[in-house]
Design an enzyme around this catalytic site. Sequence first.
Site, PDB file in Angstrom:
ATOM      1  N   GLU A 152       8.142 -24.353  -7.665  1.00  0.00           N
ATOM      2  CA  GLU A 152       8.606 -23.072  -7.326  1.00  0.00           C
ATOM      3  C   GLU A 152       9.509 -23.245  -6.349  1.00  0.00           C
ATOM      4  OE1 GLU A 152       7.077 -18.698  -5.778  1.00  0.00           O
ATOM      5  OE2 GLU A 152       5.997 -20.500  -5.400  1.00  0.00           O
ATOM      6  N   ASP A 187      10.253 -17.034  -8.834  1.00  0.00           N
ATOM      7  CA  ASP A 187       9.719 -15.958  -7.738  1.00  0.00           C
ATOM      8  C   ASP A 187      11.092 -15.173  -7.474  1.00  0.00           C
ATOM      9  OD1 ASP A 187       9.241 -14.371  -5.370  1.00  0.00           O
ATOM     10  OD2 ASP A 187       7.220 -15.584  -5.249  1.00  0.00           O
ATOM     11  N   GLN A 215       7.127 -14.329 -10.825  1.00  0.00           N
ATOM     12  CA  GLN A 215       6.580 -13.420  -9.438  1.00  0.00           C
ATOM     13  C   GLN A 215       7.554 -12.561  -9.142  1.00  0.00           C
ATOM     14  OE1 GLN A 215       5.013 -16.904  -7.043  1.00  0.00           O
ATOM     15  NE2 GLN A 215       3.139 -16.460  -8.011  1.00  0.00           N
ATOM     16  N   GLU A 251       2.937 -10.828  -6.209  1.00  0.00           N
ATOM     17  CA  GLU A 251       2.549 -11.423  -5.137  1.00  0.00           C
ATOM     18  C   GLU A 251       3.244 -10.819  -3.893  1.00  0.00           C
ATOM     19  OE1 GLU A 251       2.223 -16.279  -4.530  1.00  0.00           O
ATOM     20  OE2 GLU A 251       4.389 -15.560  -4.128  1.00  0.00           O
TER      21      GLU A 251
END
Length: 275
Positions: A152, A187, A215, A251
């Site tokens: 990530e 993300d 995310q 998240e």
Amino acid sequence: MPRFAANLSFLYTEHPFLERFAAAAADGFAGVEFLFPYAWAPEALAAPLQAAGLQQVLFNAPPAGSDAASMASAWDRGERGTACLPGREAEFQAGITTALRYAAVLQCPRIHVMAGLVPQAADRAVLHATYVRNLRWAAEQAQQQGCTLLIEPINPRDMPGYFLVHQAQAHAVVAEVGSPHLQVQMDLYHCQVTEGDVASKLRQYLPTGAVGHIQIAGVPERQEPSQGELHYPYLLALVDELGFDGWVGCEYRPRLGAQPGGTQAGLGWRDTPLR
């Protein structure tokens, strides 16, 4: 509509950790993720997970440590992964082995592997070579268990000095490792803070099949997706249009924090029509 997973390290913090599974299920989540499970035995986590009828969709490999105690305390010591760090290969391998053991008990198909912080005056070419070599080894171990590892990009404002920052860098690493058991964790919060142009990056990367997990959080405060500068009804509709069938992890930090009912009070964004 995407499948949403509650991140139990961020949501429902008004509850003790092992009670957050039931709270997430009561609010309609079918899947959960969290950062690090190593303060508990895997069986202790599997019990509330199964009792709530939830699927564990993701957790992180240890950020460092060679034994149970050091793995459980590594994050609080400031560790942010060992995958790119020369000389810590044995520690990295111990962490992957432990993470796969937890994944087997929790029936979790994905593990996020953190890269690490760049040491002062380090040669980035050496770090890159170490990173690729470690990830190749780890992907081979994950393949034996039918598990997928994720890397990530993380923005440098929230995590200064982190090795993996940009989407293009992550996708180049995945291509170089060359394993179907290594994908990118995208993300959208980190992507917006670092690079912006999130919709174009979704169009660029989702069709490749290299993104294994998404995310979300509001930008810049990392609160509910209904807050801030990203228009998630548009972005989530785009995720659907592009055929992404994985999980979308929530998240974010609820605006009301750990107040009783704080997470639940902020879930209205899930009912907003896409687009």
